[in-house]
Motif scaffolding. Structure first.
Motif, PDB file in Angstrom:
ATOM      1  N   VAL A  46       0.826  -1.171  -0.188  1.00 50.48           N
ATOM      2  CA  VAL A  46       0.083  -0.102   0.143  1.00 50.48           C
ATOM      3  C   VAL A  46       0.798   1.425   0.149  1.00 50.48           C
ATOM      4  CG1 VAL A  46      -0.287  -0.003   2.435  1.00 50.48           C
ATOM      5  CG2 VAL A  46      -1.996   1.184   1.094  1.00 50.48           C
ATOM      6  N   ILE A  47       0.329   2.191  -0.606  1.00 50.92           N
ATOM      7  CA  ILE A  47       1.027   3.681  -0.899  1.00 50.92           C
ATOM      8  C   ILE A  47       0.323   4.621  -0.050  1.00 50.92           C
ATOM      9  CG2 ILE A  47       2.225   5.283  -2.350  1.00 50.92           C
ATOM     10  CD1 ILE A  47       3.446   2.559  -2.502  1.00 50.92           C
ATOM     11  N   LEU A  48       0.844   5.256   0.966  1.00 51.37           N
ATOM     12  CA  LEU A  48       0.245   6.559   1.569  1.00 51.37           C
ATOM     13  C   LEU A  48       0.671   7.682   0.674  1.00 51.37           C
ATOM     14  CD1 LEU A  48      -1.481   7.735   3.727  1.00 51.37           C
ATOM     15  CD2 LEU A  48       0.283   7.930   5.099  1.00 51.37           C
ATOM     16  N   PHE A  49      -0.481   8.188  -0.039  1.00 48.56           N
ATOM     17  CA  PHE A  49      -0.211   9.276  -1.131  1.00 48.56           C
ATOM     18  C   PHE A  49      -0.689  10.535  -0.361  1.00 48.56           C
ATOM     19  CE2 PHE A  49      -1.336  12.320  -4.467  1.00 48.56           C
ATOM     20  CZ  PHE A  49      -0.368  12.085  -5.244  1.00 48.56           C
ATOM     21  N   ASN A  50       0.326  11.541  -0.562  1.00 48.70           N
ATOM     22  CA  ASN A  50       0.243  12.680  -0.108  1.00 48.70           C
ATOM     23  C   ASN A  50      -0.180  13.966  -0.963  1.00 48.70           C
ATOM     24  OD1 ASN A  50       1.043  11.626   2.869  1.00 48.70           O
ATOM     25  ND2 ASN A  50       2.972  11.249   1.564  1.00 48.70           N
ATOM     26  N   HIS A  51      -1.316  14.592  -1.077  1.00 48.96           N
ATOM     27  CA  HIS A  51      -1.570  15.277  -2.212  1.00 48.96           C
ATOM     28  C   HIS A  51      -0.750  16.927  -2.032  1.00 48.96           C
ATOM     29  CE1 HIS A  51      -4.016  18.536   0.198  1.00 48.96           C
ATOM     30  NE2 HIS A  51      -4.684  17.406   0.724  1.00 48.96           N
ATOM     31  N   SER A  52      -0.516  17.666  -2.987  1.00 50.43           N
ATOM     32  CA  SER A  52       0.222  18.971  -3.089  1.00 50.43           C
ATOM     33  C   SER A  52      -0.683  20.083  -2.869  1.00 50.43           C
ATOM     34  CB  SER A  52       0.793  19.166  -4.604  1.00 50.43           C
ATOM     35  OG  SER A  52      -0.372  18.919  -5.586  1.00 50.43           O
ATOM     36  N   HIS A  53      -0.297  21.342  -3.033  1.00 46.70           N
ATOM     37  CA  HIS A  53      -0.707  22.537  -2.494  1.00 46.70           C
ATOM     38  C   HIS A  53      -1.222  23.239  -3.639  1.00 46.70           C
ATOM     39  CE1 HIS A  53      -1.394  26.536  -0.560  1.00 46.70           C
ATOM     40  NE2 HIS A  53      -1.175  25.931   0.478  1.00 46.70           N
ATOM     41  N   PHE A  54      -0.208  24.107  -4.356  1.00 41.98           N
ATOM     42  CA  PHE A  54      -0.593  24.691  -5.427  1.00 41.98           C
ATOM     43  C   PHE A  54      -1.237  25.781  -5.292  1.00 41.98           C
ATOM     44  CE2 PHE A  54       1.702  20.971  -7.801  1.00 41.98           C
ATOM     45  CZ  PHE A  54       2.581  21.669  -8.590  1.00 41.98           C
ATOM     46  N   GLY A  55      -1.731  26.107  -4.047  1.00 47.74           N
ATOM     47  CA  GLY A  55      -2.579  27.244  -3.831  1.00 47.74           C
ATOM     48  C   GLY A  55      -4.137  26.896  -4.279  1.00 47.74           C
ATOM     49  N   GLN A  56      -4.238  25.617  -4.775  1.00 50.78           N
ATOM     50  CA  GLN A  56      -5.474  25.107  -5.135  1.00 50.78           C
ATOM     51  C   GLN A  56      -6.321  24.177  -4.143  1.00 50.78           C
ATOM     52  OE1 GLN A  56      -4.501  23.107  -8.883  1.00 50.78           O
ATOM     53  NE2 GLN A  56      -3.832  24.807  -9.739  1.00 50.78           N
ATOM     54  N   TYR A  57      -6.834  24.968  -3.349  1.00 52.66           N
ATOM     55  CA  TYR A  57      -7.603  24.355  -2.240  1.00 52.66           C
ATOM     56  C   TYR A  57      -8.655  23.547  -2.178  1.00 52.66           C
ATOM     57  CZ  TYR A  57      -4.440  27.920   0.267  1.00 52.66           C
ATOM     58  OH  TYR A  57      -3.443  28.537   0.716  1.00 52.66           O
ATOM     59  N   HIS A  58      -9.243  23.684  -3.555  1.00 51.07           N
ATOM     60  CA  HIS A  58     -10.258  22.744  -3.926  1.00 51.07           C
ATOM     61  C   HIS A  58      -9.934  21.274  -4.299  1.00 51.07           C
ATOM     62  CE1 HIS A  58      -9.072  24.530  -7.637  1.00 51.07           C
ATOM     63  NE2 HIS A  58      -9.575  23.478  -8.423  1.00 51.07           N
ATOM     64  N   VAL A  59      -8.974  21.333  -4.625  1.00 48.93           N
ATOM     65  CA  VAL A  59      -8.249  19.903  -5.357  1.00 48.93           C
ATOM     66  C   VAL A  59      -7.923  18.916  -4.136  1.00 48.93           C
ATOM     67  CG1 VAL A  59      -6.444  18.490  -6.825  1.00 48.93           C
ATOM     68  CG2 VAL A  59      -7.214  20.886  -7.111  1.00 48.93           C
ATOM     69  N   GLY A  60      -7.304  19.082  -3.385  1.00 49.73           N
ATOM     70  CA  GLY A  60      -6.943  18.041  -2.274  1.00 49.73           C
ATOM     71  C   GLY A  60      -6.716  16.400  -2.818  1.00 49.73           C
ATOM     72  N   LYS A  61      -7.492  15.654  -2.073  1.00 53.15           N
ATOM     73  CA  LYS A  61      -7.226  14.484  -2.498  1.00 53.15           C
ATOM     74  C   LYS A  61      -7.654  13.856  -3.744  1.00 53.15           C
ATOM     75  CE  LYS A  61     -12.024  13.150  -0.621  1.00 53.15           C
ATOM     76  NZ  LYS A  61     -12.413  14.327  -0.604  1.00 53.15           N
ATOM     77  N   ASP A  62      -8.493  14.616  -4.390  1.00 47.27           N
ATOM     78  CA  ASP A  62      -8.964  14.652  -5.870  1.00 47.27           C
ATOM     79  C   ASP A  62      -7.623  14.325  -6.809  1.00 47.27           C
ATOM     80  OD1 ASP A  62     -11.600  14.299  -5.358  1.00 47.27           O
ATOM     81  OD2 ASP A  62     -12.091  16.410  -6.379  1.00 47.27           O
TER      82      ASP A  62
END
Length: 312
Positions: free
Chosen positions: A79-95
């Motif tokens: 299993v991989i624990l995936f950590n999302h990025s920022h980019f100032g795009q707060y609506h994206v998150g886990k998507d």
């Protein structure tokens, strides 16, 4: 009188350092509080099963997450624990994990990992995705008043995510990796430094030497979440990452990326080469610098998947 080997002494020293590092993360929820997860929905394709979860892991607010696994997997899977990025795009998150983003390669990591035989988990971090109700700055200020550290609260959620993964019968907890880009990259190496359950760490475009960032006057390039009070009086970037050794660790960076000054990357590479050599795992640390900026290229994706295949 007990006789301790050098490796036992090194392991004990790392435990002490992890305790200090954890204490710098502010007033965190109880590390052992009960956690739970509610299944919201399940989607299936020919290759992938995607569960949407609502997790109770910090006792303060629900944490939406995606858990994915290969459709036709047999037995326990890594299993991989995936950590999302920022980019100032707060609506994206886990998507980012299931839908991808323009700064990253296709297919999205959920599908890429499933095709390689891995399950995966990705949370919405504080202020992102379905947790985006308040601004990052407002959240940071309120947490500061309460003695909390925003980065600490983010790290805590992901440490508890590892606890949750232990409850999944289809997961092989002896084969746990973590990866992320940008903010997610920083989370990947912090988590691997903090928790030995993570066996393989891959960080993409954010292995930043703190002193080099200061010298380059680059503090504004990282979000406010990034800054942990008193950290520089206790740790360098290299010292945190040394806590991952001798577990496999692959850092990927862009030569043209201002978030990771080249001078700092070279310093970290020298330091970690020494640590991994000393601990008998010289091949387990790798840094590769590509002629790009702050993004994932096709070559990076290929190298990442090859690293996971080799070590996990």
């Amino acid at each position: 009188m007990a006789i301790h080997t050098r490796s036992e002494e090194a392991a004990a020293d790392k435990r002490k350092q992890r305790k200090v590092l954890y204490q710098l993360l502010g007033r965190l929820p109880d590390r052992n509080r009960p956690i739970a997860a509610k299944l919201i929905s399940t989607e299936e394709t020919d290759e992938l099963i995607t569960e949407k979860l609502l997790m109770d892991i910090n006792g303060l607010e629900p944490v939406p997450a995606y858990f994915t696994r290969p459709k036709n997997a047999q037995g326990n899977v890594p299993v991989i624990l995936f950590n999302h990025s920022h980019f100032g795009q707060y609506h994206v998150g886990k998507d980012e994990y299931v839908k991808g983003r323009k700064e990253m390669q296709s297919p999205p990591y959920a599908l890429a990992l499933a095709r390689a035989g891995y399950a995966g988990l990705c949370l919405d971090s504080w202020c992102f995705g379905e947790r985006k109700g308040r601004t990052e700055l407002d959240m940071f200020k309120e947490m500061l008043w309460k003695g909390q550290v925003m980065w600490g609260m983010m790290v805590y959620d992901n440490l508890r995510a590892l606890d949750y993964l232990q409850t999944r019968p289809e997961v092989d907890m002896k084969r746990v990796g973590t990866i992320g880009m940008s903010m997610g990259s920083t989370m990947a190496w912090w988590l691997a430094a903090m928790d030995e359950r993570i066996k393989v760490c891959v960080d993409l475009c954010c292995l930043t030497d703190y002193q080099a960032l200061l010298e380059e006057k680059g503090l504004s390039l990282h979000g406010i979440y990034y800054y942990v009070p008193d950290l520089l009086n206790h740790f360098t970037t290299s010292q945190i990452n040394a806590l991952i050794s001798p577990r496999p660790h692959f850092g990927l960076a862009g030569r043209l990326d201002p978030l990771t000054p080249l001078k700092g990357l070279e310093k970290i590479n020298r330091n970690l080469k020494e640590v991994y050599q000393r601990e008998g795992a010289p091949d387990a640390w790798q840094l590769k610098i590509y002629d790009v900026g702050h993004l994932e290229t096709a070559d990076m994706r290929q190298d990442i998947m090859a690293f996971f295949k080799k070590w996990l």
